[in-house]
Write a protein that holds these residues in place. Structure first.
Motif, PDB file in Angstrom:
ATOM      1  N   TYR A 220      28.467  62.277  11.265  1.00 38.58           N
ATOM      2  CA  TYR A 220      29.549  62.643  12.161  1.00 38.58           C
ATOM      3  C   TYR A 220      28.966  63.230  13.436  1.00 38.58           C
ATOM      4  O   TYR A 220      28.076  64.081  13.375  1.00 38.58           O
ATOM      5  CB  TYR A 220      30.464  63.694  11.516  1.00 38.58           C
ATOM      6  CG  TYR A 220      31.134  63.223  10.243  1.00 38.58           C
ATOM      7  CD1 TYR A 220      32.360  62.580  10.296  1.00 38.58           C
ATOM      8  CD2 TYR A 220      30.545  63.429   8.998  1.00 38.58           C
ATOM      9  CE1 TYR A 220      32.989  62.159   9.136  1.00 38.58           C
ATOM     10  CE2 TYR A 220      31.159  63.000   7.837  1.00 38.58           C
ATOM     11  CZ  TYR A 220      32.381  62.371   7.902  1.00 38.58           C
ATOM     12  OH  TYR A 220      33.000  61.952   6.757  1.00 38.58           O
TER      13      TYR A 220
ATOM     14  N   GLU B  39      31.685  65.950  18.009  1.00 36.07           N
ATOM     15  CA  GLU B  39      33.073  65.809  18.459  1.00 36.07           C
ATOM     16  C   GLU B  39      34.032  65.493  17.304  1.00 36.07           C
ATOM     17  O   GLU B  39      35.240  65.441  17.503  1.00 36.07           O
ATOM     18  CB  GLU B  39      33.179  64.682  19.508  1.00 36.07           C
ATOM     19  CG  GLU B  39      32.390  64.917  20.773  1.00 36.07           C
ATOM     20  CD  GLU B  39      30.923  64.498  20.676  1.00 36.07           C
ATOM     21  OE1 GLU B  39      30.201  64.674  21.672  1.00 36.07           O
ATOM     22  OE2 GLU B  39      30.478  64.011  19.618  1.00 36.07           O
ATOM     23  N   SER B  40      33.497  65.274  16.117  1.00 34.86           N
ATOM     24  CA  SER B  40      34.322  64.903  14.964  1.00 34.86           C
ATOM     25  C   SER B  40      34.107  65.841  13.785  1.00 34.86           C
ATOM     26  O   SER B  40      34.112  65.433  12.634  1.00 34.86           O
ATOM     27  CB  SER B  40      33.999  63.462  14.550  1.00 34.86           C
ATOM     28  OG  SER B  40      34.251  62.568  15.596  1.00 34.86           O
ATOM     29  N   GLU B  41      33.947  67.117  14.080  1.00 36.88           N
ATOM     30  CA  GLU B  41      33.619  68.073  13.027  1.00 36.88           C
ATOM     31  C   GLU B  41      34.683  68.201  11.942  1.00 36.88           C
ATOM     32  O   GLU B  41      34.381  68.620  10.827  1.00 36.88           O
ATOM     33  CB  GLU B  41      33.299  69.451  13.611  1.00 36.88           C
ATOM     34  CG  GLU B  41      34.519  70.166  14.181  1.00 36.88           C
ATOM     35  CD  GLU B  41      34.187  71.546  14.713  1.00 36.88           C
ATOM     36  OE1 GLU B  41      33.997  72.457  13.890  1.00 36.88           O
ATOM     37  OE2 GLU B  41      34.108  71.677  15.944  1.00 36.88           O
TER      38      GLU B  41
END
Length: 165
Positions: free
Chosen positions: A75, A78-80
């Motif tokens: 990931y 920005e996609s935590e």
């Protein structure tokens, strides 16, 4: 899958009479969403309810790893939060998936049943996943009648005539 049924229920222009033998879980929610009148087609085997939400999945990673598979999830920063509830659930931490997904959906299901069943008696289990035979479903206001297909057809004709007046 319930969204189209809810929309159809809002958009329909003719009365709908639903008759069923076994109508539980999503099927019951769909019945509530579209039907103006809900019927059991018998009081022997008919079952209604199972108002509740469940999530289940199999975690076969250990087995597959023994077969030589390796798993990678990558990931960007920005996609935590991507798949976070599932990741936690795989670790046995179910709080996030319950709070963020399951409980809100369960409350919407319960609200849909309450709206569709104005005479609903919220006895134990009615809105928490229990199923009921036709006699109890009628007693608790989950359905409007027990009858036959002919009676359902007659009911929809009667409702159509009343609506056209």
């Amino acid at each position: 899958a319930i969204g189209p049924f809810i929309q159809f229920g809002k958009d329909k222009t003719k009365p709908v009479v639903a008759i069923a033998d076994q109508c539980a879980s999503l099927h019951y929610w769909a019945m509530c969403a579209v039907a103006d009148y809900k019927m059991a087609d018998n009081n022997v085997s008919a079952i209604f309810g199972s108002v509740g939400i469940v999530a289940s999945f199999a975690d076969n990673r250990e087995y597959l790893e023994k077969l030589g598979y390796k798993f990678h999830e990558i990931y960007p920063p920005e996609s935590e939060h991507k798949n976070k509830a599932i990741q936690l659930a795989l670790e046995g931490k179910y709080e996030m998936i319950i709070e963020d997904d399951l409980s809100p959906l369960a409350r919407k299901f319960q609200a849909g049943v309450r709206e569709a069943c104005p005479n609903l008696k919220e006895e134990t289990g009615v809105l928490t996943g229990k199923t009921f035979g036709a006699d109890d479903a009628l007693k608790y206001g989950m359905i409007d009648a027990i009858g036959s297909l002919d009676q359902a057809v007659n009911r929809v004709h009667m409702m159509s005539e009343i609506k056209s007046l």
